[in-house]
Design an enzyme around this catalytic site. Structure first.
Site, short mmCIF file in Angstrom:
data_model
loop_
_atom_site.label_atom_id
_atom_site.label_comp_id
_atom_site.label_asym_id
_atom_site.label_seq_id
_atom_site.Cartn_x
_atom_site.Cartn_y
_atom_site.Cartn_z
N ARG A 1 0.85 -1.18 0.00
CA ARG A 1 0.00 0.00 0.00
C ARG A 1 0.89 1.23 0.00
NH1 ARG A 1 -4.99 2.30 2.32
NH2 ARG A 1 -4.74 4.49 1.81
N ARG B 1 -5.21 2.05 -4.83
CA ARG B 1 -4.39 1.34 -3.86
C ARG B 1 -4.54 -0.17 -4.00
NH1 ARG B 1 -8.04 4.85 -2.15
NH2 ARG B 1 -9.73 4.27 -0.78
N ASP C 1 -6.78 -1.47 1.01
CA ASP C 1 -7.24 -0.53 2.02
C ASP C 1 -8.00 -1.34 3.05
OD1 ASP C 1 -7.74 1.98 3.20
OD2 ASP C 1 -9.69 2.13 2.22
N ASP D 1 -10.12 -0.76 6.58
CA ASP D 1 -10.69 0.21 7.52
C ASP D 1 -11.40 -0.53 8.65
OD1 ASP D 1 -9.94 2.53 6.15
OD2 ASP D 1 -11.73 2.48 4.89
#
Length: 175
Positions: free
Chosen positions: A86, A95, A98, A100
């Site tokens: 990343r 990217r 990711d 989260d």
């Protein structure tokens, strides 16, 4: 040991997106402090925010239980992103991976390093819809995630992912 349930959203729009997501799930649940509870189907979506012209994202949601504290879990997720190369050159840019943290138990936090629940999750069908598939009763901000997903601006752009990357730019093409 006390385990806390957390919901994580994963996305990729560079490289071998599907392979990256599969490997990332394995990396996230590799340490004994993180156990996989559920894994959603993958959806394909247009990039939301960021520079125009990005490749489509593959997105999924996993539910885990963890003994890691919230910031430890965040550092672990960042380490998994780094393992998958990343780079953070452009805000909301393309990217390889990711990850989260969407929710961490019932924790509500306005800490700028880790705001919980995730501040934009309630507006993102690419998070809400896969989450609703693994936990139809889940709520975010007092509303069912499936209902939030149906109202999200990006809901119409969700496409189920069949597991095959496009070959020569043609969906479903066979060699």
């Amino acid at each position: 040991m006390n385990y806390t349930r957390a919901v994580l959203a994963l996305g990729s729009n560079l490289g071998e997106r599907s392979d990256t997501l599969s490997a990332a799930v394995a990396d996230i649940v590799d340490p004994p402090e993180v156990r996989l509870l559920a894994i959603s189907p993958i959806v394909q979506t247009k990039a939301v925010g960021g520079p125009a012209g990005q490749p489509d994202f593959l997105n999924m949601v996993i539910a885990v239980e963890t003994t890691l504290a919230p910031l430890e879990l965040l550092r672990h997720c960042h380490a998994v992103e780094q393992k998958h190369l990343r780079v953070r050159h452009v805000h909301w840019g393309p990217r390889t991976l990711d990850v989260d943290i969407i929710t961490y138990g019932e924790l509500v936090s306005s800490d700028p390093e880790l705001t919980l629940p995730h501040p934009r999750a309630a507006e993102r069908a690419f998070v809400l819809y896969p989450w609703s598939l693994i936990d139809p009763a889940a709520e975010l901000n007092g509303e069912r995630v499936g209902e939030l997903a149906a109202r999200a601006a990006d809901f119409a752009d969700l496409v189920p992912f069949d597991g095959f990357e496009n070959l020569h730019g043609v969906a479903g093409a066979v060699e």
